[in-house]
Design a protein around this motif. Sequence first.
Motif, PDB file in Angstrom:
ATOM      1  N   HIS A  43      40.610  -2.839  54.561  1.00  9.60           N
ATOM      2  CA  HIS A  43      39.806  -3.408  53.476  1.00  9.60           C
ATOM      3  C   HIS A  43      39.390  -2.358  52.459  1.00  9.60           C
ATOM      4  CE1 HIS A  43      36.008  -4.887  51.622  1.00  9.60           C
ATOM      5  NE2 HIS A  43      36.681  -6.027  51.581  1.00  9.60           N
TER       6      HIS A  43
ATOM      7  N   ARG B  85      45.731  -2.465  51.266  1.00  7.42           N
ATOM      8  CA  ARG B  85      45.648  -3.876  50.882  1.00  7.42           C
ATOM      9  C   ARG B  85      46.913  -4.304  50.149  1.00  7.42           C
ATOM     10  NH1 ARG B  85      40.503  -2.488  49.036  1.00  7.42           N
ATOM     11  NH2 ARG B  85      41.104  -2.975  46.890  1.00  7.42           N
TER      12      ARG B  85
ATOM     13  N   ARG C 142      42.524 -13.871  56.655  1.00  3.18           N
ATOM     14  CA  ARG C 142      41.489 -13.120  55.936  1.00  3.18           C
ATOM     15  C   ARG C 142      40.106 -13.398  56.498  1.00  3.18           C
ATOM     16  NH1 ARG C 142      44.078 -14.071  49.885  1.00  3.18           N
ATOM     17  NH2 ARG C 142      45.719 -12.491  50.099  1.00  3.18           N
TER      18      ARG C 142
ATOM     19  N   ARG D 104      49.592  -7.186  51.291  1.00  7.02           N
ATOM     20  CA  ARG D 104      50.048  -8.282  50.433  1.00  7.02           C
ATOM     21  C   ARG D 104      51.570  -8.349  50.402  1.00  7.02           C
ATOM     22  NH1 ARG D 104      45.667  -6.541  47.213  1.00  7.02           N
ATOM     23  NH2 ARG D 104      47.049  -5.307  45.876  1.00  7.02           N
TER      24      ARG D 104
ATOM     25  N   ARG E 185      47.195 -17.502  55.600  1.00  3.40           N
ATOM     26  CA  ARG E 185      46.612 -16.339  54.939  1.00  3.40           C
ATOM     27  C   ARG E 185      45.087 -16.467  54.832  1.00  3.40           C
ATOM     28  NH1 ARG E 185      50.513 -15.921  51.771  1.00  3.40           N
ATOM     29  NH2 ARG E 185      49.753 -17.241  50.096  1.00  3.40           N
TER      30      ARG E 185
ATOM     31  N   ARG F 220      39.826 -11.326  59.553  1.00  7.48           N
ATOM     32  CA  ARG F 220      39.568  -9.928  59.234  1.00  7.48           C
ATOM     33  C   ARG F 220      38.113  -9.700  58.814  1.00  7.48           C
ATOM     34  NH1 ARG F 220      44.002  -6.631  58.238  1.00  7.48           N
ATOM     35  NH2 ARG F 220      45.364  -6.872  60.042  1.00  7.48           N
TER      36      ARG F 220
END
Length: 222
Positions: free
Chosen positions: A127, A133, A180, A137, A176, A183
């Motif tokens: 993060h 990051r 997230r 992606r 996704r 996370r």
Amino acid sequence: MTEVRTTQAAAVPEEGRRGRKKRETRERLAHVATLMFIERGFENVTIAEIAEAADVSKMTVSNYFPLKEDLVFDAHEGVVDSLARVVRERAAGESALHALHRVLVSSLERPHVVNGRCTPGFARLVHDSPRLRAREREMDEQREAALAAALAHAAQADPRDPVAYLSAAQLAGAHRVLWRRMRALCRAAAPAAQLREEVTELAGTAFGLLEPVLGDYCRREG
């Protein structure tokens, strides 16, 4: 002929040992590097420092991990293939959507490539680093493309079938969002019970929204 067979038989164990040694070296490098990254930040650790800590040369590190980011995402191949694999291994009578929902929820008990669960330190590491990051992606895009290919194959359609790509975008998008959220809970060091409850509920919402359109897509014949 006997001599040839003996030579081949002797070569196989040697290849096994060599492969095992390479795997162990790779795992050790990734482990050492990740601990250093978590402690000091990804951008603040050099390849030279990793090599010194692991007692290898810089060239060895680069040979195993051409990109510094790969030291963090050493399991990227499994991550990229994770959704496609669920589709390939879905049960008889199960659609792609139902398989992805089932596997995600059942995986929440432990860290798994399909759910994004990890330690708080690792979650914060990714993060806090723009480079990591960005790499994640990129992996998201690769995972979606792999899922589209698996869906097209499961539907016995052309590999470029737009329906497979549109479906993969919807399914991977839902995944996704769940990834997230997982996370975020990991970064906050949320209790395991809370993590399972929140993600299970969100998964029900996410996949439930897609049910009317994709509930029967790529249902595997029994």
